[in-house]
Motif scaffolding. Structure first.
Motif, PDB file in Angstrom:
ATOM      1  N   HIS A   1      65.682  51.332  46.850  1.00  0.00           N
ATOM      2  CA  HIS A   1      66.912  50.665  46.432  1.00  0.00           C
ATOM      3  C   HIS A   1      67.616  50.164  47.672  1.00  0.00           C
ATOM      4  N   ASN A   2      67.941  48.861  47.694  1.00  0.00           N
ATOM      5  CA  ASN A   2      68.557  48.298  48.907  1.00  0.00           C
ATOM      6  C   ASN A   2      70.056  48.054  48.722  1.00  0.00           C
ATOM      7  N   GLY A   3      70.641  48.711  47.743  1.00  0.00           N
ATOM      8  CA  GLY A   3      72.061  48.526  47.475  1.00  0.00           C
ATOM      9  C   GLY A   3      72.295  47.488  46.387  1.00  0.00           C
ATOM     10  N   LYS A   4      71.309  46.644  46.197  1.00  0.00           N
ATOM     11  CA  LYS A   4      71.437  45.622  45.140  1.00  0.00           C
ATOM     12  C   LYS A   4      70.348  45.741  44.080  1.00  0.00           C
ATOM     13  N   LYS A   5      69.129  45.938  44.585  1.00  0.00           N
ATOM     14  CA  LYS A   5      67.998  45.937  43.646  1.00  0.00           C
ATOM     15  C   LYS A   5      67.189  47.213  43.762  1.00  0.00           C
TER      16      LYS A   5
ATOM     17  N   ASP B   1      67.826  44.148  39.244  1.00  0.00           N
ATOM     18  CA  ASP B   1      69.147  44.345  39.840  1.00  0.00           C
ATOM     19  C   ASP B   1      70.084  45.020  38.837  1.00  0.00           C
TER      20      ASP B   1
END
Ligand code: SF4
Length: 269
Positions: free
Chosen positions: A95-99, A112
């Motif tokens: 998870h990259n903070g968005k997706k 997302d």
């Protein structure tokens, strides 16, 4: 009144022999063609007149694509209700903070917080439905390393005959006739050859989902004995995915393999 709401409803009426007398290469292909109104039931000579009469001309509320698309849309609507970061941690995803990004058969699949999907390959809806269910409801149990059959999973016994017709039998048929099947699994779907399980001639492990490995074992025909093929799941599969989704996932993989084989051309048996 008898109704046909999905290709599975057609498939359940057939004998699963893949004899091709209807003009389609498999009973599954015939089921989809009937559902899409491209073939009529009476093209299968193995169906009784009674079955043909009962099921012909029944209401079909959706095409197969609409039917599966509806299921995907419904699941996408549920995505904003969950914490994607926590889900990624639980499910072997990133998870990259968005997706949230997950590997499906070695290919990138992202969703997302609004439920928008993206992928570096075309993944059919039969796979998208279980992938979304995994993200929404997967328990995140670590893989145990113990292989079991579909029948041994919770709820597998009740679905076993449909599962055999839809998954194991057509995959065996495909392995018998399409000689590059296992090479495709290794090259295209990031499969891994493993030690031959229970004396099989080929054993390949695939990862349709990070915590849901599947092992496909094939025994070639020998000394007058027919070939056989079995699919095994990690013992935790029914905790990481509901049994209906395990079934749909395997059927979706089967569709993917079949499509690939058709594209590359079957070796006629
Ligand atoms: S649908 Fe009927 S005719 Fe076609 S392959 Fe299956 S059993 Fe044979």
């Amino acid at each position: 009144m008898a109704s046909i709401n999905s290709p599975m409803d057609v498939y359940k009426l057939l004998n699963g022999s893949n004899c091709r007398e209807c003009g389609e290469k498999t009973c599954l292909a015939f089921s989809v063609a009937v559902f899409k109104n491209k073939r009529t039931l009476d093209r299968c000579p193995h169906l009784s007149a009674e079955v043909v009469t009962t099921y012909s001309g029944t209401e079909r509320p959706n095409t197969v694509d609409e039917y599966m698309t509806e299921a995907v849309e419904e699941l996408k609507r549920q995505i904003p209700g969950i914490d994607l970061g926590q889900a990624a941690e639980r499910l072997g995803a990133r998870h990259n903070g968005k997706k949230l990004t997950i590997k499906v058969l070695g290919k990138i699949f992202s969703v997302d917080a609004d439920g928008n999907l993206s992928s570096d390959i075309h993944i059919n809806p039969w796979l998208v439905v279980p992938v979304l269910n995994y993200i929404l409801h997967g328990a995140g149990k670590p893989v145990s390393g113990q292989w079991v059959t579909f029948r041994e999973l919770n709820g597998g016994m009740e679905r076993y005959s449909h599962y055999q017709q839809r998954c194991e039998r057509p995959l065996k048929q495909l392995a018998d006739t399409y000689t590059d099947l296992f090479r495709d699994m290794l090259d295209i779907f990031n499969g891994r050859k493993v030690d031959n399980y229970i004396d099989s001639d080929v054993s390949v492990v695939l990862h349709p989902l990070p915590l849901l490995p599947i092992m496909i074992c094939y025994w070639e025909p020998e000394d007058g004995l027919e070939s056989s093929l079995h699919i095994y799941y990690d013992k935790t599969a029914d905790e990481n995915l509901d049994i209906e989704s395990v079934y749909t996932l395997t059927a979706g993989m089967m569709l993917m393999f079949e499509k690939l084989a058709l594209r590359h051309g079957f070796k006629e048996s």
